[in-house]
Design a protein around this motif. Structure first.
Motif, PDB file in Angstrom:
ATOM      1  N   GLY A 250       0.827  -1.188   0.000  1.00 59.03           N
ATOM      2  CA  GLY A 250       0.000   0.000   0.000  1.00 59.03           C
ATOM      3  C   GLY A 250       0.866   1.245   0.000  1.00 59.03           C
ATOM      4  N   ILE A 251       0.413   2.280  -0.689  1.00 57.83           N
ATOM      5  CA  ILE A 251       1.128   3.556  -0.756  1.00 57.83           C
ATOM      6  C   ILE A 251       0.417   4.558   0.129  1.00 57.83           C
ATOM      7  CG2 ILE A 251       1.906   5.433  -2.258  1.00 57.83           C
ATOM      8  CD1 ILE A 251       1.846   3.425  -4.596  1.00 57.83           C
ATOM      9  N   CYS A 252       1.142   5.109   1.103  1.00 60.56           N
ATOM     10  CA  CYS A 252       0.600   6.118   2.009  1.00 60.56           C
ATOM     11  C   CYS A 252       1.388   7.410   1.803  1.00 60.56           C
ATOM     12  CB  CYS A 252       0.694   5.661   3.461  1.00 60.56           C
ATOM     13  SG  CYS A 252      -0.348   4.243   3.850  1.00 60.56           S
ATOM     14  N   TYR A 253       0.810   8.344   1.078  1.00 60.08           N
ATOM     15  CA  TYR A 253       1.486   9.599   0.746  1.00 60.08           C
ATOM     16  C   TYR A 253       1.804  10.389   2.011  1.00 60.08           C
ATOM     17  CZ  TYR A 253       1.853  14.490  -0.786  1.00 60.08           C
ATOM     18  OH  TYR A 253       2.256  15.789  -0.971  1.00 60.08           O
ATOM     19  N   ALA A 254       3.041  10.885   2.105  1.00 56.83           N
ATOM     20  CA  ALA A 254       3.460  11.691   3.254  1.00 56.83           C
ATOM     21  C   ALA A 254       2.906  13.104   3.104  1.00 56.83           C
ATOM     22  CB  ALA A 254       4.980  11.710   3.350  1.00 56.83           C
TER      23      ALA A 254
ATOM     24  N   ALA B 148      -2.554   7.755   3.337  1.00 58.34           N
ATOM     25  CA  ALA B 148      -1.824   8.932   3.810  1.00 58.34           C
ATOM     26  C   ALA B 148      -0.987   8.578   5.027  1.00 58.34           C
ATOM     27  CB  ALA B 148      -2.787  10.061   4.149  1.00 58.34           C
ATOM     28  N   ASP B 149       0.192   9.163   5.068  1.00 58.26           N
ATOM     29  CA  ASP B 149       1.050   9.138   6.253  1.00 58.26           C
ATOM     30  C   ASP B 149       0.947  10.522   6.869  1.00 58.26           C
ATOM     31  OD1 ASP B 149       3.242   8.759   8.091  1.00 58.26           O
ATOM     32  OD2 ASP B 149       4.517   9.779   6.628  1.00 58.26           O
ATOM     33  N   ILE B 150       0.417  10.602   8.093  1.00 55.64           N
ATOM     34  CA  ILE B 150       0.188  11.898   8.730  1.00 55.64           C
ATOM     35  C   ILE B 150       1.036  12.021   9.990  1.00 55.64           C
ATOM     36  CG2 ILE B 150      -2.166  12.045   7.819  1.00 55.64           C
ATOM     37  CD1 ILE B 150      -3.070  11.373  10.771  1.00 55.64           C
ATOM     38  N   VAL B 151       1.260  13.278  10.426  1.00 56.94           N
ATOM     39  CA  VAL B 151       2.049  13.507  11.633  1.00 56.94           C
ATOM     40  C   VAL B 151       1.399  14.529  12.561  1.00 56.94           C
ATOM     41  CG1 VAL B 151       4.240  12.831  10.585  1.00 56.94           C
ATOM     42  CG2 VAL B 151       3.484  15.205  10.410  1.00 56.94           C
ATOM     43  N   SER B 152       0.124  14.838  12.332  1.00 56.45           N
ATOM     44  CA  SER B 152      -0.559  15.796  13.200  1.00 56.45           C
ATOM     45  C   SER B 152      -2.063  15.646  13.040  1.00 56.45           C
ATOM     46  CB  SER B 152      -0.159  17.238  12.858  1.00 56.45           C
ATOM     47  OG  SER B 152      -0.745  17.643  11.631  1.00 56.45           O
ATOM     48  N   GLY B 153      -2.788  16.233  13.989  1.00 54.73           N
ATOM     49  CA  GLY B 153      -4.236  16.250  13.885  1.00 54.73           C
ATOM     50  C   GLY B 153      -4.709  17.056  12.691  1.00 54.73           C
ATOM     51  N   GLY B 154      -3.981  18.122  12.363  1.00 53.29           N
ATOM     52  CA  GLY B 154      -4.330  18.911  11.200  1.00 53.29           C
ATOM     53  C   GLY B 154      -4.199  18.123   9.914  1.00 53.29           C
TER      54      GLY B 154
ATOM     55  N   GLU C 122      -9.089   4.143   7.107  1.00 55.52           N
ATOM     56  CA  GLU C 122      -8.350   2.894   7.289  1.00 55.52           C
ATOM     57  C   GLU C 122      -7.065   2.856   6.462  1.00 55.52           C
ATOM     58  OE1 GLU C 122     -11.761   1.981   4.331  1.00 55.52           O
ATOM     59  OE2 GLU C 122     -11.460   3.154   6.170  1.00 55.52           O
ATOM     60  N   ARG C 123      -6.896   3.809   5.555  1.00 58.20           N
ATOM     61  CA  ARG C 123      -5.670   3.888   4.764  1.00 58.20           C
ATOM     62  C   ARG C 123      -4.717   4.953   5.311  1.00 58.20           C
ATOM     63  NH1 ARG C 123      -7.174   3.097  -1.666  1.00 58.20           N
ATOM     64  NH2 ARG C 123      -8.167   1.057  -1.438  1.00 58.20           N
ATOM     65  N   ILE C 124      -4.989   5.443   6.494  1.00 60.75           N
ATOM     66  CA  ILE C 124      -4.158   6.466   7.109  1.00 60.75           C
ATOM     67  C   ILE C 124      -3.303   5.848   8.201  1.00 60.75           C
ATOM     68  CG2 ILE C 124      -4.163   8.599   8.472  1.00 60.75           C
ATOM     69  CD1 ILE C 124      -6.752   9.371   7.063  1.00 60.75           C
TER      70      ILE C 124
ATOM     71  N   ALA D 254     -11.208   8.114  16.919  1.00 65.22           N
ATOM     72  CA  ALA D 254     -12.599   8.402  16.564  1.00 65.22           C
ATOM     73  C   ALA D 254     -12.817   8.297  15.057  1.00 65.22           C
ATOM     74  CB  ALA D 254     -12.989   9.798  17.063  1.00 65.22           C
ATOM     75  N   ALA D 255     -11.808   8.710  14.293  1.00 62.72           N
ATOM     76  CA  ALA D 255     -11.923   8.653  12.838  1.00 62.72           C
ATOM     77  C   ALA D 255     -11.745   7.246  12.298  1.00 62.72           C
ATOM     78  CB  ALA D 255     -10.884   9.573  12.198  1.00 62.72           C
ATOM     79  N   GLY D 256     -11.070   6.385  13.072  1.00 57.90           N
ATOM     80  CA  GLY D 256     -10.837   5.015  12.640  1.00 57.90           C
ATOM     81  C   GLY D 256      -9.591   4.830  11.793  1.00 57.90           C
ATOM     82  N   VAL D 257      -8.523   5.574  12.119  1.00 56.88           N
ATOM     83  CA  VAL D 257      -7.293   5.436  11.333  1.00 56.88           C
ATOM     84  C   VAL D 257      -6.796   3.998  11.381  1.00 56.88           C
ATOM     85  CG1 VAL D 257      -6.622   7.840  11.701  1.00 56.88           C
ATOM     86  CG2 VAL D 257      -5.725   6.065  13.216  1.00 56.88           C
ATOM     87  N   GLY D 258      -6.117   3.622  10.310  1.00 59.76           N
ATOM     88  CA  GLY D 258      -5.714   2.230  10.176  1.00 59.76           C
ATOM     89  C   GLY D 258      -4.628   1.799  11.126  1.00 59.76           C
TER      90      GLY D 258
END
Length: 441
Positions: free
Chosen positions: A71-75, A95-101, A114-116, A133-137
Motif C-alpha cells: 500500500g502507498i501512504c502519501y506523506a 496517507a502518512d500523517i504527523v498531526s491532527g491537522g 483505514e488507509r491512514i 474516533a476517525a478510525g485510522v488504520g
C-alpha cells in the motif's frame, strides 16, 4: 474539487513525466500554459503544479510494487494542498500523517481513514482521541510513553488500536543532517532492543494490537545503499519476532526517495526502490506499506517569481526576487539547491551569463536561494521559475515579515485551476486582537 481558470496557451501534444527545463527557458510554457500570461492574472510569487506529473509518478510506483501486498501512504507533510490530496485519493493512495491537522486534511480530501497511518514523535492525547474516533488504520509508535498513551485512550474509548513499533535501525541515510532520521542519536523511533521488549510484553497493553514494524531513515535519499542496509535489519528483526511467536501483520518501510534537484544528480527509480523491498521482504506474507512524499510531488511543481531589481554590490551581484524564504524555506534551512530558470522576454536574444546571488526581499541574510549562480542576464519585471518546489515549499511557508502566503495553481492541457487563493492581509491578521478584554485563567 477546484474551479477552473481561463485557458492560457495551447494543450501540449504529449504528457511529460518530468518538467523540461530547456523548453521552459525557451518557451515559458508549462503543461501548455503560458507562465507569463498566468502570472499576469494570478500574480507572483505563485506555486504551479502539474497534476499529470504527480499522477504519472504515483502510477509508476504502484506498477513497480505490483505483485506485493503493498500500500502507498502519501506523506502529507510534503504538500498538503487539498487538491493534491484529492488527486492521490482518486488514485487509491492512503496517507502518512504527523498531526491532527494533517488527519483532517486527509479525511476532507476523501482518503479513507483505514488507509491512514499516524506517525510522529509527539502525538497529543487530543490527536490520539481524534484519530481513534476517525478510525485510522494504524499508529506508528516512537516511544514507550506513546504506547502507554495509546493504551490509555483506547481503553477509555472501548476500542482496540492497531500499532507498529518504529525502530531506529542506526543507519546513516547519507543525506542532510537535518533530514536524517535513522541514526541512534536522532529523536525518531526506538532501538531494536526496546522494540523487542514491547512485543515480548504485549499483554501489558491489551487495548493496543501491536502487530507491525515501521522505519524511516531519512529524506532525499539519492543512494539506495542505506535503504538496503536498513531493510536488511528490519527483515532480520521481523524474522526474529515471528520465530518468537509474535504477531506481525504489517511492515512499513517509510519513504525518503530522493529527487533530482540539480544537474548531475541521479535519483533512484520506482523500479529500483521496489526491487530493494522485494529483495529484503519478498518472503513476508503480511502487508507492506511505503510512504513517499517528496518523490511524488517535488519535480511536479515550481515557484514562479518576478525579478524586483538587480543590485551590484562591492564584490557580488544580487538578483532580488519577489519570492522569499518565507515562501520557499529549503535553501535557507538546508542550504538546498534548486535549479532557477529565467523565462524568456519578448524580443530578447541570447543574454550574457552573470554570476548572481539570487535573494528575496526578507530582512535576513539567510533569505538566499542561490549563491554565485550562473544565469542569463535578467532584468526587472522578468519572471524566473524555481524548479522542483512541489515538496516542502508551500507546506513550509510562513507569514514572516508579514508577507501573505502565495497562491497555488494546477496546470494541465493549457488550462489552470487555482487550488489555493493568495492570502489577503485581512486573512493574515484575522486571528489577532487587541488587549481590550482581560480575564483570569
Amino acid at each position: 474539487m477546484v474551479a477552473g481558470g481561463p485557458v492560457i496557451g495551447s494543450p501540449p501534444a504529449t504528457k511529460r513525466p518530468m518538467l523540461d527545463s530547456e523548453m521552459l527557458a525557451r518557451d515559458g510554457v508549462f503543461e501548455g500554459v503560458d507562465l507569463t500570461a498566468l502570472a499576469a492574472v494570478e500574480g507572483t510569487p505563485l506555486y504551479v503544479y502539474s497534476p499529470a506529473m504527480i499522477r504519472t509518478r504515483y502510477r509508476a510506483l504502484r506498477h513497480a510494487l505490483a505483485g506485493l501486498d503493498a500500500g502507498i501512504c502519501y506523506a502529507v507533510k510534503a504538500n498538503g494542498n487539498r487538491a493534491v490530496l484529492e488527486l492521490l485519493a482518486a488514485e487509491g493512495s492512503g496517507a502518512d500523517i504527523v498531526s491532527g491537522g494533517e488527519l483532517q486534511r486527509a479525511l476532507r480530501a476523501g482518503i479513507a481513514a483505514e488507509r491512514i497511518v499516524f506517525s510522529g514523535v509527539g502525538k497529543s492525547v487530543a490527536e490520539v482521541e481524534a484519530a481513534l474516533a476517525a478510525g485510522v488504520g494504524r499508529f506508528n509508535l516512537e516511544s514507550l510513553a506513546e504506547l502507554e498513551t495509546l493504551q490509555s485512550v483506547a481503553r477509555r474509548r472501548g476500542t482496540v488500536a492497531r500499532a507498529s513499533a518504529r525502530i531506529n535501525p542506526d543507519v546513516d541515510a547519507l543525506t542532510h543532517a537535518k533530514i536524517s532520521t535513522g541514526r541512534a542519536e536522532n529523536k525518531f523511533g526506538v532501538s531494536i532492543g526496546e522494540a523487542r521488549s514491547w512485543f515480548a510484553s504485549a499483554q501489558r497493553w491489551p487495548d493496543v494490537r501491536l502487530d507491525g514494524l515501521h522505519m524511516h531513515i531519512g529524506s532525499q535519499l539519492l543512494s539506495l545503499e542505506p535503504m538496503h542496509e536498513a531493510l536488511a535489519r528490519m527483515a532480520d528483526f521481523a524474522r526474529t519476532l515471528l520465530a518468537a511467536g509474535s504477531e506481525l501483520a504489517c511492515i512499513d518501510v517509510g519513504g525518503g526517495l530522493g529527487v533530482r534537484y540539480r544537474e548531475g544528480e541521479k535519483a533512484p527509480s520506482a523500479e529500483e526502490y521496489a526491487a530493494a523491498i522485494r529483495h529484503a521482504l519478498g518472503w513476508f506474507e503480511g502487508r507492506i506499506l511505503v510512504e513517499p512524499g517528496r518523490w511524488l510531488v517535488a519535480e511536479a511543481g515550481l515557484l514562479l517569481s518576478r525579478v524586483l531589481l538587480e543590485k551590484q554590490g562591492d564584490t557580488r551581484r544580487f538578483l532580488v526576487l519577489d519570492a522569499a524564504m518565507n515562501d520557499l524555506l529549503r535553501p535557507s534551512l538546508y542550504d538546498a539547491w534548486h535549479d532557477i530558470v529565467p523565462l524568456p522576454v519578448d524580443g530578447s536574444g541570447p543574454q550574457e551569463r552573470v554570476a548572481y546571488d539570487v535573494v528575496g526581499p526578507v530582512c535576513e541574510t539567510g533569505d538566499t536561494f542561490a549563491t554565485a549562480r550562473q544565469l542569463p542576464r535578467c532584468q526587472a519585471g522578468q519572471l524566473v521559475a524555481i524548479l522542483a518546489s512541489g515538496a516542502y515549499g508551500a507546506s513550509m511557508a510562513s507569514n514572516y515579515n508579514s508577507r501573505p502566503l502565495p497562491a497555488e495553481v494546477f496546470v494541465d492541457a493549457g488550462r489552470y485551476a487555482v487550488v489555493r487563493r493568495r492570502q489577503t492581509l485581512d486573512e493574515m491578521l484575522a486571528g489577532e486582537q487587541s488587549t481590550a478584554d482581560w480575564t483570569s485563567p
